[in-house]
Design a protein around this motif. Structure first.
Motif, short mmCIF file in Angstrom:
data_model
loop_
_atom_site.label_atom_id
_atom_site.label_comp_id
_atom_site.label_asym_id
_atom_site.label_seq_id
_atom_site.Cartn_x
_atom_site.Cartn_y
_atom_site.Cartn_z
N LEU A 126 0.85 -1.18 0.00
CA LEU A 126 0.00 0.00 0.00
C LEU A 126 0.89 1.23 0.00
CD1 LEU A 126 -2.44 -1.21 2.79
CD2 LEU A 126 -2.53 -1.69 0.33
N SER A 127 0.83 1.99 -1.06
CA SER A 127 1.75 3.11 -1.24
C SER A 127 0.98 4.40 -1.44
CB SER A 127 2.66 2.85 -2.46
OG SER A 127 3.57 3.89 -2.64
N GLY A 128 1.45 5.47 -0.82
CA GLY A 128 0.79 6.76 -0.97
C GLY A 128 1.75 7.90 -0.73
N ARG A 129 1.32 9.09 -1.14
CA ARG A 129 2.09 10.30 -0.94
C ARG A 129 1.31 11.23 -0.03
NH1 ARG A 129 6.19 10.97 -4.70
NH2 ARG A 129 6.28 13.16 -4.11
N TYR A 130 2.00 12.13 0.64
CA TYR A 130 1.32 13.14 1.44
C TYR A 130 2.07 14.46 1.31
CZ TYR A 130 5.06 11.91 4.70
OH TYR A 130 6.29 11.66 5.26
N ASP A 131 1.34 15.54 1.52
CA ASP A 131 1.96 16.86 1.51
C ASP A 131 2.45 17.24 2.90
OD1 ASP A 131 1.56 17.41 -1.24
OD2 ASP A 131 -0.54 17.81 -0.84
N ARG A 132 1.68 16.86 3.92
CA ARG A 132 2.11 17.18 5.28
C ARG A 132 1.48 16.21 6.26
NH1 ARG A 132 0.17 22.52 6.44
NH2 ARG A 132 -0.75 22.09 8.47
N LEU A 133 2.24 15.83 7.27
CA LEU A 133 1.73 15.01 8.37
C LEU A 133 1.86 15.81 9.65
CD1 LEU A 133 3.05 11.34 7.91
CD2 LEU A 133 0.69 12.12 7.82
N ASP A 134 0.74 16.05 10.32
CA ASP A 134 0.74 16.77 11.59
C ASP A 134 0.34 15.84 12.72
OD1 ASP A 134 1.41 19.08 10.31
OD2 ASP A 134 -0.49 20.11 10.62
N TYR A 135 0.81 16.14 13.92
CA TYR A 135 0.33 15.43 15.09
C TYR A 135 -1.10 15.88 15.39
CZ TYR A 135 5.21 14.15 15.90
OH TYR A 135 6.47 13.64 15.75
N CYS A 136 -1.92 14.95 15.79
CA CYS A 136 -3.33 15.24 16.07
C CYS A 136 -3.72 14.44 17.31
CB CYS A 136 -4.20 14.87 14.88
SG CYS A 136 -5.95 15.26 15.03
N GLY A 137 -3.53 15.04 18.50
CA GLY A 137 -3.75 14.29 19.73
C GLY A 137 -2.77 13.14 19.81
N ASP A 138 -3.30 11.94 20.01
CA ASP A 138 -2.44 10.76 20.05
C ASP A 138 -2.33 10.08 18.69
OD1 ASP A 138 -5.04 9.89 19.90
OD2 ASP A 138 -4.82 8.31 21.40
N GLY A 139 -2.82 10.78 17.63
CA GLY A 139 -2.75 10.22 16.29
C GLY A 139 -2.15 11.21 15.31
N LEU A 140 -2.57 11.10 14.04
CA LEU A 140 -1.99 11.91 12.98
C LEU A 140 -3.07 12.54 12.12
CD1 LEU A 140 0.80 9.41 11.81
CD2 LEU A 140 1.11 11.43 13.26
N GLU A 141 -2.75 13.70 11.58
CA GLU A 141 -3.57 14.34 10.56
C GLU A 141 -2.77 14.39 9.26
OE1 GLU A 141 -5.96 18.51 9.54
OE2 GLU A 141 -4.45 18.46 11.13
N LEU A 142 -3.34 13.84 8.19
CA LEU A 142 -2.69 13.90 6.89
C LEU A 142 -3.32 15.03 6.10
CD1 LEU A 142 -1.62 10.98 4.64
CD2 LEU A 142 -2.91 12.86 3.64
N ILE A 143 -2.49 15.95 5.62
CA ILE A 143 -2.97 17.12 4.89
C ILE A 143 -2.57 17.01 3.43
CG2 ILE A 143 -2.81 19.64 4.68
CD1 ILE A 143 -2.34 19.70 7.72
N ASP A 144 -3.56 17.18 2.56
CA ASP A 144 -3.35 17.09 1.12
C ASP A 144 -3.70 18.45 0.50
OD1 ASP A 144 -3.07 16.25 -1.48
OD2 ASP A 144 -4.81 14.92 -1.50
N TYR A 145 -2.70 19.14 -0.04
CA TYR A 145 -2.94 20.43 -0.68
C TYR A 145 -3.57 20.21 -2.06
CZ TYR A 145 0.54 22.09 2.72
OH TYR A 145 1.24 22.38 3.86
N LYS A 146 -4.56 21.02 -2.38
CA LYS A 146 -5.21 20.98 -3.68
C LYS A 146 -5.04 22.33 -4.36
CE LYS A 146 -7.06 16.84 -3.17
NZ LYS A 146 -6.67 15.70 -4.02
N SER A 147 -4.51 22.32 -5.57
CA SER A 147 -4.28 23.58 -6.29
C SER A 147 -5.24 23.79 -7.45
CB SER A 147 -2.83 23.64 -6.78
OG SER A 147 -2.54 22.53 -7.61
N ALA A 148 -6.25 22.91 -7.59
CA ALA A 148 -7.21 23.04 -8.67
C ALA A 148 -8.00 24.35 -8.54
CB ALA A 148 -8.17 21.85 -8.66
N LYS A 149 -8.46 24.86 -9.67
CA LYS A 149 -9.21 26.11 -9.66
C LYS A 149 -10.60 25.94 -9.06
CE LYS A 149 -6.80 28.36 -13.49
NZ LYS A 149 -6.93 29.03 -14.80
N GLU A 150 -11.15 24.76 -9.17
CA GLU A 150 -12.47 24.50 -8.63
C GLU A 150 -12.39 23.38 -7.60
OE1 GLU A 150 -15.16 23.61 -11.77
OE2 GLU A 150 -14.99 25.58 -12.72
#
Length: 265
Positions: A126-150
């Protein structure tokens, strides 16, 4: 024998096994529906630098730090793209950095994660990419930037599969659960967050099990007609769309017996 599997592949298979067959089994070109702009790439790189290279000795960087990082990434952009990117990053700064008491140091930026799952005597990577990984309590938040116009319309099932794949991979990589997946639209400054649960992991395991059956035994790749057919790059080859579909182009990969590796995208 292993199979690399991404969220895009899972979503394609769930949406329509026949489209999956055309794209990944026969390697038909559908590039017109995928890809990124030069401006989007530069914005992603600038945001990675903003978080990765900041010294974090001061709670919040000044706007000139964002300007500096942007100027490192403009490359061959046009003057209009440079101005647009600068305006986008300024909006981001005031919405997500300057409004906070302190800019949090992320766990990681611009990276890849991998996990493994055994199904039907097959090993799925299982392979994936991420833009940013933040700490979120005792877990993680994965942040995906979107640059689309809509803002894109994403079906709940497709979000669930993306969450499930990252849930499995992050749990194996960091021994922490994914708590939240966030899509951050850079042009509008809007952020959409989705809570992750163990149920997402179970759902993605189920879909991978279905895919494993196709790979091992059935190999029918049945089409699933729906609204996605209007923008499908493979409609002219599909028996669900045409009574007499076009033959596959000569450049198509020969019918595989059992594929050795599934590509990431």
């Amino acid at each position: 024998m292993s199979y690399t599997l991404s969220a895009a592949k899972l979503q394609t298979y769930h949406r329509c096994p026949r489209a999956y067959y055309f794209r990944y089994e026969r390697r038909l070109d559908g590039s017109g529906f995928y890809g990124s702009t030069a401006l989007g790439t530069s914005l992603h790189q600038a945001l990675a630098q903003i978080y990765q290279d900041w010294h974090y000795q001061d709670p919040v960087p000044r706007l000139d730090w964002i300007e500096y990082c942007w100027n490192q990434q403009i490359g061959d952009l046009t003057s209009n793209q440079i101005a647009e990117g600068r305006a986008i990053l300024r909006r981001y700064y005031y919405s997500f950095i300057a409004s906070q008491s302190a800019m949090r140091r992320p766990l990681a930026v611009e990276g890849r994660i991998q996990g493994c799952l055994q199904v039907e005597n097959l090993e799925f990577v299982l392979s994936g990419r991420y833009d940013r990984l933040d700490y979120c309590g005792d877990g993680l938040e994965l942040i995906d930037y979107k640059s689309a116009k809509e803002i894109e319309t994403i079906e709940p099932d497709e979000i669930d599969l993306q969450i499930g794949l990252y849930y499995l991979a992050l749990e194996q990589r960091y021994q922490r659960s994914l708590k939240q997946l966030s899509l951050l639209y850079l042009r509008t400054g809007e952020k959409f967050s989705y809570t992750a649960t163990p149920g997402h992991r179970q759902r993605v395991e189920q879909v991978i099990s279905e895919l494993a059956v196709e790979l091992r035994r059935d190999r029918r790749w049945l089409p699933v007609p729906g609204t996605q057919c209007d923008r499908c790059a493979y409609a002219r080859y599909c028996p669900a769309m045409r009574q007499e579909p076009e033959p596959l182009p000569e450049a198509a990969r020969p019918e595989p017996g059992l594929q050795l590796v599934l590509s990431l995208n």
